[in-house]
Scaffold this motif. Structure first.
Motif, PDB file in Angstrom:
ATOM      1  N   ARG A   1       0.831  -1.204   0.000  1.00  0.00           N
ATOM      2  CA  ARG A   1       0.000   0.000   0.000  1.00  0.00           C
ATOM      3  C   ARG A   1       0.865   1.254   0.000  1.00  0.00           C
ATOM      4  N   ILE A   2       1.877   1.271   0.852  1.00  0.00           N
ATOM      5  CA  ILE A   2       2.762   2.442   0.918  1.00  0.00           C
ATOM      6  C   ILE A   2       3.525   2.603  -0.388  1.00  0.00           C
ATOM      7  N   VAL A   3       4.010   1.493  -0.948  1.00  0.00           N
ATOM      8  CA  VAL A   3       4.746   1.553  -2.216  1.00  0.00           C
ATOM      9  C   VAL A   3       3.859   2.129  -3.314  1.00  0.00           C
ATOM     10  N   ARG A   4       2.626   1.675  -3.401  1.00  0.00           N
ATOM     11  CA  ARG A   4       1.710   2.182  -4.428  1.00  0.00           C
ATOM     12  C   ARG A   4       1.408   3.659  -4.209  1.00  0.00           C
ATOM     13  N   GLU A   5       1.281   4.036  -2.946  1.00  0.00           N
ATOM     14  CA  GLU A   5       0.988   5.439  -2.657  1.00  0.00           C
ATOM     15  C   GLU A   5       2.166   6.333  -3.053  1.00  0.00           C
ATOM     16  N   VAL A   6       3.377   5.930  -2.700  1.00  0.00           N
ATOM     17  CA  VAL A   6       4.565   6.703  -3.063  1.00  0.00           C
ATOM     18  C   VAL A   6       4.716   6.769  -4.579  1.00  0.00           C
ATOM     19  N   ARG A   7       4.489   5.629  -5.250  1.00  0.00           N
ATOM     20  CA  ARG A   7       4.595   5.612  -6.707  1.00  0.00           C
ATOM     21  C   ARG A   7       3.587   6.580  -7.333  1.00  0.00           C
ATOM     22  N   ARG A   8       2.369   6.595  -6.795  1.00  0.00           N
ATOM     23  CA  ARG A   8       1.350   7.486  -7.352  1.00  0.00           C
ATOM     24  C   ARG A   8       1.724   8.948  -7.156  1.00  0.00           C
ATOM     25  N   ILE A   9       2.251   9.285  -5.979  1.00  0.00           N
ATOM     26  CA  ILE A   9       2.680  10.658  -5.723  1.00  0.00           C
ATOM     27  C   ILE A   9       3.769  11.067  -6.705  1.00  0.00           C
ATOM     28  N   LEU A  10       4.737  10.205  -6.933  1.00  0.00           N
ATOM     29  CA  LEU A  10       5.854  10.515  -7.827  1.00  0.00           C
ATOM     30  C   LEU A  10       5.405  10.590  -9.282  1.00  0.00           C
ATOM     31  N   VAL A  11       4.497   9.705  -9.689  1.00  0.00           N
ATOM     32  CA  VAL A  11       3.984   9.742 -11.062  1.00  0.00           C
ATOM     33  C   VAL A  11       3.232  11.042 -11.307  1.00  0.00           C
ATOM     34  N   ASP A  12       2.384  11.451 -10.357  1.00  0.00           N
ATOM     35  CA  ASP A  12       1.634  12.704 -10.507  1.00  0.00           C
ATOM     36  C   ASP A  12       2.571  13.896 -10.564  1.00  0.00           C
ATOM     37  N   ALA A  13       3.607  13.882  -9.725  1.00  0.00           N
ATOM     38  CA  ALA A  13       4.554  14.996  -9.709  1.00  0.00           C
ATOM     39  C   ALA A  13       5.346  15.059 -11.010  1.00  0.00           C
ATOM     40  N   THR A  14       5.699  13.901 -11.557  1.00  0.00           N
ATOM     41  CA  THR A  14       6.417  13.864 -12.833  1.00  0.00           C
ATOM     42  C   THR A  14       5.545  14.400 -13.957  1.00  0.00           C
ATOM     43  N   ARG A  15       4.281  13.996 -13.955  1.00  0.00           N
ATOM     44  CA  ARG A  15       3.364  14.466 -14.989  1.00  0.00           C
ATOM     45  C   ARG A  15       3.171  15.980 -14.903  1.00  0.00           C
ATOM     46  N   GLU A  16       3.130  16.491 -13.688  1.00  0.00           N
ATOM     47  CA  GLU A  16       2.964  17.936 -13.495  1.00  0.00           C
ATOM     48  C   GLU A  16       4.291  18.687 -13.592  1.00  0.00           C
ATOM     49  N   ARG A  17       5.391  17.927 -13.685  1.00  0.00           N
ATOM     50  CA  ARG A  17       6.735  18.528 -13.708  1.00  0.00           C
ATOM     51  C   ARG A  17       6.926  19.454 -12.503  1.00  0.00           C
ATOM     52  N   SER A  18       6.558  18.941 -11.337  1.00  0.00           N
ATOM     53  CA  SER A  18       6.596  19.754 -10.121  1.00  0.00           C
ATOM     54  C   SER A  18       7.255  18.978  -8.984  1.00  0.00           C
ATOM     55  N   PRO A  19       8.553  19.160  -8.779  1.00  0.00           N
ATOM     56  CA  PRO A  19       9.200  18.522  -7.630  1.00  0.00           C
ATOM     57  C   PRO A  19       8.547  18.923  -6.310  1.00  0.00           C
ATOM     58  N   ARG A  20       8.043  20.158  -6.260  1.00  0.00           N
ATOM     59  CA  ARG A  20       7.416  20.635  -5.031  1.00  0.00           C
ATOM     60  C   ARG A  20       6.208  19.777  -4.649  1.00  0.00           C
TER      61      ARG A  20
END
Length: 336
Positions: free
Chosen positions: A80-99
């Motif tokens: 669950r934690i791995v999927r959550e972290v992956r989703r956060i990183l994928v969304d940030a990559t798509r938005e091009r927003s490290p913040r």
């Protein structure tokens, strides 16, 4: 709920909002309490309770993890934690927003800390409890449904009318109801659909009704009040609730059951819990299977009304305010 508990001479409940009170005011309230019941993982309040050595009961009403909105429970807490972290990183990559990645990971960390600092965690459905069990047990504590204390209405039912009550968004699935109703109309059924609610999908639904040419079979009522909602349930043979996400605790099926009406539901999130064992079930997001389930209702409306009566008995036994307040009282008493 606090009012119901205060009717018991063994309880004296005070209610405060963390948004409208200062930390000093919260500290005073915490020091006076034997146990603190909170509906959010507000870390400052939880830390105050830990500092004062007061037990904390946290009740969850909404998924704590974004990945829990879209998928069934993973096999392990770590996944669950791995999927959550992956989703956060994928969304940030798509938005091009490290913040956004830093903020997302930070919020995730704070939620996990809050979940593990409290004394006990409960959730308003078993589905939500299971999706939140990250290295600790989360129990089920139902929300009260005041409509179950009301006497069912006596409006005459229309055996060909189905209703949908809720926010008009894709996740709630009203678009599937329109397509299934159109299938039945094409087959020759004199189906009527009543849709109550507003939301961003409203315009699209109106356009689809026009495209299908079923204006005479569909009523879209927009925003309605409590008494109108009761009347809608009473008129319909069944509520159709075709959600397209892991909704933790959908309550329209319980409101419909309070009026003696059964639900046509899919097996997602907490819907099987609130729709109960007497509902007509269909495969999620399948228009054809929804059409089949609605057809089953139309073929035998008397059986649908019998199921509605049994749905009310089931709902009253699990979600009536007296049941919910009693379970909450027992839980608080064990912690105090």
């Amino acid at each position: 709920m606090a009012e119901a508990l205060n009717e018991d001479p063994g309880f004296n409940c005070a209610v405060l909002s963390t948004a409208d009170t200062s930390l000093k005011q919260q500290w005073r309230a915490v020091r006076k309490a034997h146990v603190v019941h909170t509906n959010s993982t507000a870390l400052p309040l939880v830390l105050l309770c830990r500092l004062a050595r007061k037990p904390v009961l946290l009740k969850l009403h909404y998924p704590q993890f974004r990945s829990a909105r879209d998928e069934r429970n993973p096999a392990t807490p770590t996944s669950r934690i791995v999927r959550e972290v992956r989703r956060i990183l994928v969304d940030a990559t798509r938005e091009r927003s490290p913040r956004s990645a830093y903020l997302g990971l930070g919020r995730l960390g704070l939620r996990l800390i809050g979940l593990h600092l409290v004394t006990q965690v409960v959730a308003c459905s078993l589905a939500l409890a299971q999706s939140t069990e990250i290295y600790r047990t989360v129990s089920f504590l139902p929300n009260p449904v005041p409509a179950l204390d009301e006497i069912p209405g006596s409006r005459e039912v229309d055996a060909a009318t189905f209703c949908f009550v809720g926010r008009l968004v894709k996740e709630k699935g009203p678009q599937f109801l329109l397509e299934a109703a159109n299938n039945l109309i094409v087959e020759g059924a004199a189906v009527q659909v009543v849709i109550a609610g507003t939301g961003p999908l409203e315009g699209e639904l109106h356009r689809r009704v026009s495209e299908l040419g079923i204006e005479g079979n569909v009523q879209m009522l927009g925003k309605v009040d409590h008494e109108q909602i009761r009347s809608i349930y009473q008129q319909a043979i069944a509520l159709v609730f075709p959600i397209a996400w892991e909704d933790p605790a959908p309550y329209p099926p319980l409101e419909a059951a309070a009026e003696g009406r059964v639900t046509v539901a899919c097996d997602r999130g907490g819907l099987p819990e609130t729709a109960g064992p007497h509902a007509y079930y269909f495969e999620s997001e399948s228009v054809n299977d929804l059409t089949r389930a609605m057809s089953d209702v139309l073929r035998n409306p008397a059986a649908a009304l019998d199921r509605g009566a049994m749905a009310r008995e089931y709902a009253a036994g699990h979600y009536a305010p007296s049941v919910s307040s009693s379970l909450l009282g027992q839980t608080l008493a064990r912690l105090a």
